[in-house]
Design an enzyme around this catalytic site. Structure first.
Site: not given
Length: 810
Positions: A183, A239, A340, A521, A523, A667
């Site tokens: 810029s 910044q 691997h 519970k 979920d 849940e």
């Protein structure tokens, strides 16, 4: 790339498909640069650009009608939220703003760059901080100074100020690297360890700018006032603020010409004709010199120089020490063999020697008989810490892929020369080597790293007795992630199960148990965790080893259990933006088996392990002890279990727990008898689950083809519950699917000729296509009908952690 105005096409970018249009549209009129050329630039520069975007929320600056000209620039706008039509495979991270939360994209792959270029996101702006795997902000890992020339000065003056700033930062132990911004000015970046806040780094940058102004008041200004800038370079320190962003290195700029924020060398800044670079110039020099902004890799001297040069501690879970660490003896005698799954499967044989591990990559592993010789290639020395390393090396890093420990132990040296090594390996008692094995390594070509050797299994074992040629040793390891398999059944890891109950039954259980014991519970999916040797291994209810699917729970250092060995019971959950367990989010993780997919999705959908029971601790079987004693043992060994592991509290009031579960949209709850033993693999009425959302596990037995906008795919699934050797039909589900889920089901379900159901209503059976009853799913529903069917079922997802034999009517 070519195509007429308005022409659309779908292109494959890696494993993704991206729709692109209007490739001939001119985006930069002064140079005639088209959208196709912009997309081509971002595609080619991706290997250098993506590391600078990694784990950072991306703010885009968009020019939907092109950038215009210097005399008549076109309008643009900043985009923070990822637009609604964006591909669902682009990860998002949520950031709260005063105007509400916004979902920012995390750009991880070339396909995402192509998509952003397609929608005219020319500039990519990012903060100096990153997200961690849980979606929380880390401290900034870089400091940035924006050297902005005022009227009457230009790049040469910015370069002069950059050199002054370099001198100050160098004295602080920070080596900055320059970027011509594309810029007006120059950005300076200096890497930070990430252990300070944005405010702290902003304060440092501000004082540095003031120091530059005090030393060079004729050329430098550090205040924001534009009136003070003519003839000077403004050192913008702001910044570094956590709420601000800077255009990313290698981003295009929306200027009159396609200039780029281009990383440069300090030698280039000395050029009196220094100028900004265009996209084609950046691509050419990228191929020629790579990325000047890539952090310098410590190379140094000594036996680990090559290892350290190939790795970055901030990008890989592997140990990256500063130097070799001799253990005080001339030669240690430990070894490890690691399986691997990199670009090609191979086994890494590592022998401790002079404070490091000497290494060979062996494509076919230890020979199974004495009549075979296997190729071995010597690789760079590894640090001693690699003796117990296992995990997923991320995509884009050296040796990317899954690594597991195949066997480990000690070795005896019989000969060690530059061209011949003979040792006897003694691995684990139950390891795949099957007892002491003597092997010889014989060099055939080259020297040092990349030299070729033959690996031979001798006919003499550790006791000097002849060794027969059979049976062969079959290498054992975790199943490859892309081919999951259930290990042999082991009752030690079979979880105790709860029975569906009602509030009156739960209150009766509490009266009989004496003390209320209520757990939430969660979920998620059940996981029995085996802690041994400092490593946490996980098994699903089905017995499948799911350790490698969740590296944030199983990587070295992820878990901290205060015992040598323990077997613990728990639930793996994924949390939504509000911190609630979300089964739909967990669906994004629980099906992944390829290491690279896991590596890609895990930062966006992290998981946690909630522990609630202890079965064994240090060889002591606790399953016969009361729950209250097991819980005390759990809290002792898991007092500080790890960043992604918790021991949730137990409630002592059922009504309060139920109300809390409703308020938090959980849940439900599980009520337990505190006197109950742990009954492995048994569904016991000593544990009662009370669900606020009614859900049911079901077996998929058939498909009704789609119609209308679902033509050519699945319209609905026919569901059943095992009843003898057939399925009892309980209804069909046709809502709640996403396109990705439908595609997965089409690939997964295996057609068969005969119905697996005992009976199906004629309207459903008429068009049905039967599938093998081998996959379990979960649906939510309003109630059971008098005829035993699910009323208003809605799809929740597949349950790969369950087998059809696990399914019962709730």
């Amino acid at each position: 790339m070519a195509g007429g105005e308005g022409a659309a096409q779908t292109v494959r970018v890696g494993s993704r498909r991206v729709r692109i249009t209007n490739l001939d549209k001119v985006v930069y009129p002064e140079t005639g640069t088209t959208k196709g050329e912009v997309i081509g630039y971002y595609s080619r520069i991706a290997p250098l650009l993506l590391p600078h975007l990694a784990d950072r929320p991306v703010t885009r600056k968009r020019w939907v009608d092109g950038v215009g000209t210097a005399d008549d620039p076109a309008p643009s706008f900043f985009a923070k939220d990822l637009e609604a039509g964006a591909p669902d495979w682009i990860p998002r991270r949520r950031i709260e703003h005063s105007t509400g939360a916004k979902e920012y994209p995390i750009v991880e792959e070339t396909a995402a760059l192509v998509y952003l270029a397609q929608v005219a996101s020319l500039e990519l702006h990012v903060p100096q901080w990153t997200f961690d795997a849980r979606g929380e902000r880390r401290g900034p890992n870089r400091l940035v100074l924006d050297l902005d020339p005022g009227p009457g000065v230009g790049l040469p003056e910015c370069a002069e100020v950059a050199r002054w700033a370099r001198s100050i930062l160098g004295g602080m132990g920070l080596e900055p690297l320059p970027v011509t911004s594309g810029s007006k000015g120059i950005h300076l970046y200096a890497a930070l360890p990430g252990d300070q806040s944005s405010d702290a780094i902003s304060a440092v940058a501000r004082e540095l700018a003031r120091a530059l102004e005090a030393d060079h008041p004729d050329l430098v200004v550090s205040t924001m006032s534009k009136a003070a800038r003519p003839g000077k370079v403004f050192v913008d320190w702001s910044q570094n603020n956590g709420k601000k962003t800077t255009v990313s290195p290698y981003s295009l700029r929306g200027r009159a010409r396609p200039w780029v924020a281009a990383p440069r060398t300090w030698e280039e800044l000395d050029d009196p004709d220094l100028r900004h670079l265009l996209l084609d110039e950046v691509l050419e020099r990228a191929e020629r010199i790579g990325d000047p902004l890539a952090p310098p890799v410590p190379r140094g001297e000594g036996p680990l120089a090559s290892y350290i040069a190939k790795r970055r501690a901030d990008r890989t879970p592997e140990p990256v020490p500063e130097s070799a660490r001799p253990d005080g003896t001339e030669h240690g005698n430990r070894f490890v063999i690691q399986e691997h799954h990199a670009t090609r499967l191979h086994w890494d044989v590592r022998l401790e020697r002079d404070g490091v591990l000497v290494n060979w990559a062996v494509p076919k592993g230890i020979p199974s008989t004495t009549t075979k010789n296997n190729l071995a290639v010597q690789t760079e020395n590894h640090p001693i810490e690699y003796l117990d390393f296992h995990g997923v090396i991320p995509k884009g890093q050296y040796g990317a892929g899954v690594m597991t420990i195949w066997d480990a132990g000690t070795y005896e040296t019989h000969k060690w020369r530059d061209d011949e090594i003979i040792v006897t390996l003694t691995g684990r008692e139950d390891g795949p080597l099957g007892g002491p094995v003597r092997v010889a390594l014989i060099r055939t070509d080259g020297q040092g790293e990349k030299s070729s050797w033959l690996l031979h299994r001798t006919k003499t074992d550790a006791l000097g007795a002849p060794q027969p040629d059979g049976p062969p040793v079959v290498p054992w390891s975790e199943p490859p992630l892309d081919e999951p398999a259930a290990p042999p059944a082991d009752d030690r890891f079979a979880p105790m199960l709860a029975v569906a109950g009602t509030a009156p039954a739960a209150r009766d259980l509490i009266r009989r148990g004496g003390d209320p014991w209520v757990e939430f519970k969660w979920d998620g999916v059940r996981a029995v965790a085996h802690w041994s040797g400092g490593v946490l291994r996980l098994r699903a209810r089905s017995g499948t080893d799911i350790t490698l699917r969740y590296p944030e729970l199983s990587n070295p250092g992820a878990a901290r259990i205060d015992a040598d060995e323990a077997v613990l019971d728990g639930e793996i959950v994924a949390l939504d933006a509000a911190g609630r367990p979300s089964f739909s989010r967990l669906q994004e993780r629980m099906h992944l088996t390829r290491a690279m997919d896991i590596q890609r999705v895990a930062p966006r959908v992290p998981v946690r392990l909630y522990l609630f029971d202890a079965l064994e601790v240090d060889g002591r079987d606790l399953t016969g002890r009361p729950l209250s004693e097991r819980r005390a043992a759990l809290e002792r060994v898991a007092a500080d279990p790890g960043a992604a592991i918790d021991v949730p509290p137990v409630a002592d009031d059922l009504d309060v727990a139920l109300e809390t579960a409703r308020r938090l949209d959980l849940e439900g709850v599980v009520v337990k008898d505190p006197r109950s033993p742990y009954r492995r693999g048994v569904r016991s009425e000593e544990w009662l689950k009370l669900k606020l959302t009614r859900t049911q596990s079901v077996v998929i037995g058939g498909i009704n083809p789609g119609q209308g906008n679902r033509e050519g795919t699945i319209g609905s699934l026919l569901l059943g519950i095992p009843d003898g050797d057939r399925l009892r039909y309980v209804g069909k589900v046709g809502t709640g699917f996403g396109e990705r889920e439908l595609r997965r089901l089409q690939d997964l379900l295996r057609p068969v000729g005969d119905s697996p159901f005992a009976e199906v209503p004629r309207p459903q059976a008429r068009l049905a296509r039967w599938v093998a009853p081998e996959h379990v799913a979960e649906v939510e529903f309003s109630e059971w009908t008098p005829g035993g069917n699910l009323r208003h079922p809605r799809w929740r997802g597949l349950r790969p952690d369950l087998t059809p034999g696990d399914v019962v009517a709730e």
